[in-house]
Scaffold this motif. Sequence first.
Motif, short mmCIF file in Angstrom:
data_model
loop_
_atom_site.label_atom_id
_atom_site.label_comp_id
_atom_site.label_asym_id
_atom_site.label_seq_id
_atom_site.Cartn_x
_atom_site.Cartn_y
_atom_site.Cartn_z
N LEU A 1 -11.67 -4.88 6.31
CA LEU A 1 -12.48 -3.70 6.59
C LEU A 1 -11.70 -2.67 7.41
CD1 LEU A 1 -15.90 -5.41 7.35
CD2 LEU A 1 -15.25 -4.16 5.27
N LEU A 2 -10.91 -3.15 8.35
CA LEU A 2 -10.08 -2.25 9.15
C LEU A 2 -9.06 -1.52 8.29
CD1 LEU A 2 -9.35 -1.25 12.02
CD2 LEU A 2 -7.68 -3.12 12.10
N ILE A 3 -8.41 -2.25 7.40
CA ILE A 3 -7.45 -1.63 6.47
C ILE A 3 -8.16 -0.61 5.60
CG2 ILE A 3 -5.94 -2.05 4.48
CD1 ILE A 3 -5.33 -4.82 5.73
N LEU A 4 -9.30 -1.00 5.05
CA LEU A 4 -10.05 -0.13 4.14
C LEU A 4 -10.48 1.16 4.81
CD1 LEU A 4 -11.40 0.13 1.34
CD2 LEU A 4 -13.41 -0.96 2.34
N PHE A 5 -11.05 1.06 6.01
CA PHE A 5 -11.58 2.25 6.68
C PHE A 5 -10.50 3.04 7.43
CE2 PHE A 5 -15.57 -0.29 6.37
CZ PHE A 5 -16.13 0.52 5.40
N THR A 6 -9.28 2.56 7.39
CA THR A 6 -8.15 3.33 7.90
C THR A 6 -7.44 4.06 6.76
OG1 THR A 6 -7.84 1.75 9.68
CG2 THR A 6 -6.01 3.21 9.21
N VAL A 7 -7.23 3.36 5.66
CA VAL A 7 -6.45 3.92 4.56
C VAL A 7 -7.26 4.93 3.75
CG1 VAL A 7 -5.26 3.35 2.41
CG2 VAL A 7 -4.93 1.93 4.43
N GLN A 8 -8.54 4.65 3.50
CA GLN A 8 -9.34 5.53 2.64
C GLN A 8 -9.43 6.97 3.16
OE1 GLN A 8 -10.48 5.02 -0.48
NE2 GLN A 8 -10.87 7.20 -0.33
N PRO A 9 -9.73 7.21 4.44
CA PRO A 9 -9.76 8.61 4.88
C PRO A 9 -8.39 9.28 4.83
CG PRO A 9 -10.24 7.13 6.71
CD PRO A 9 -10.21 6.31 5.48
N ILE A 10 -7.33 8.49 5.05
CA ILE A 10 -5.98 9.07 4.97
C ILE A 10 -5.68 9.51 3.54
CG2 ILE A 10 -3.53 8.51 5.17
CD1 ILE A 10 -4.30 6.72 7.57
N VAL A 11 -6.03 8.67 2.57
CA VAL A 11 -5.81 9.02 1.16
C VAL A 11 -6.61 10.27 0.79
CG1 VAL A 11 -6.26 8.24 -1.21
CG2 VAL A 11 -5.19 6.70 0.43
N THR A 12 -7.85 10.33 1.21
CA THR A 12 -8.69 11.50 0.92
C THR A 12 -8.13 12.75 1.57
OG1 THR A 12 -10.64 10.09 0.73
CG2 THR A 12 -11.03 12.43 1.06
N PHE A 13 -7.71 12.65 2.82
CA PHE A 13 -7.16 13.79 3.53
C PHE A 13 -5.87 14.28 2.87
CE2 PHE A 13 -4.42 15.61 6.83
CZ PHE A 13 -5.21 16.68 7.21
N ILE A 14 -5.00 13.37 2.49
CA ILE A 14 -3.75 13.77 1.83
C ILE A 14 -4.05 14.44 0.50
CG2 ILE A 14 -1.68 12.85 0.69
CD1 ILE A 14 -1.50 10.82 3.00
N GLY A 15 -5.01 13.92 -0.23
CA GLY A 15 -5.40 14.56 -1.50
C GLY A 15 -5.91 15.97 -1.30
N ARG A 16 -6.74 16.16 -0.28
CA ARG A 16 -7.26 17.51 0.00
C ARG A 16 -6.14 18.43 0.48
NH1 ARG A 16 -12.96 17.72 -0.15
NH2 ARG A 16 -13.50 15.96 -1.46
N ALA A 17 -5.23 17.93 1.28
CA ALA A 17 -4.11 18.75 1.76
C ALA A 17 -3.22 19.17 0.60
CB ALA A 17 -3.31 18.00 2.81
N LEU A 18 -2.97 18.25 -0.33
CA LEU A 18 -2.16 18.59 -1.51
C LEU A 18 -2.87 19.62 -2.39
CD1 LEU A 18 -0.76 15.08 -2.50
CD2 LEU A 18 0.51 17.00 -1.51
N LEU A 19 -4.17 19.49 -2.53
CA LEU A 19 -4.93 20.47 -3.30
C LEU A 19 -4.86 21.85 -2.66
CD1 LEU A 19 -6.82 20.79 -5.77
CD2 LEU A 19 -8.72 20.40 -4.19
N ARG A 20 -4.98 21.91 -1.34
CA ARG A 20 -4.85 23.19 -0.63
C ARG A 20 -3.46 23.79 -0.83
NH1 ARG A 20 -8.08 24.66 4.05
NH2 ARG A 20 -9.92 23.37 4.11
N ALA A 21 -2.43 22.94 -0.74
CA ALA A 21 -1.06 23.42 -0.91
C ALA A 21 -0.85 23.96 -2.33
CB ALA A 21 -0.07 22.30 -0.61
N TRP A 22 -1.45 23.29 -3.31
CA TRP A 22 -1.32 23.74 -4.68
C TRP A 22 -2.01 25.10 -4.88
CZ3 TRP A 22 -5.01 23.20 -9.01
CH2 TRP A 22 -4.44 23.56 -10.22
#
Length: 170
Positions: free
Chosen positions: A126-147
């Motif tokens: 659960l710790l891995i899941l709730f740490t990695v998932q927001p990071i993945v979402t944030f990186i995806g949103r940051a890449l979309l903004r950069a694009w």
Amino acid sequence: MVSLRASEKRRFALIRRYMTPLRLGLMVVDGVSAALVFLLASIARFGDGEWMQIWRRLGLDIRVVATLFGITWVVALWYRGLYHLRTRWRLRTEALDILRATILVAAISLSALFTFRQYGVSRLFLLILFTVQPIVTFIGRALLRAWFTSLRQRGRNPHFMLVVGTGPLA
């Protein structure tokens, strides 16, 4: 009163026309990425060979649970307003909303685990899941903004604004 030229009206209509498919695409990508992060966190925590047997011993079908987690993640992001693309001007604001959605999904998940008496689910998982998932979402949103920024810099999808005055209110 500022009047728009016909080409500008078409451009704004084009942006509005594709806003719904963009939102739906974001929802699908967020849901699929959440399910994949769930599966990868399971593999990372339980090892390459044992992760399926552990979920079976708990009486859970990993595909169903991963899908439910993906749907819950999308609903939490929607509830926090992360699919209204024009509401966040800064990446920091989006990161805070992703963090709030993570807390919401964690609360829902922990409540569901307690309600269905699934005490054997690994806390480290659960710790891995709730740490990695927001990071993945944030990186995806940051890449979309950069694009989108790179598209605007090349003259595509321009966004004009009229500023009246020179003071702080302007």
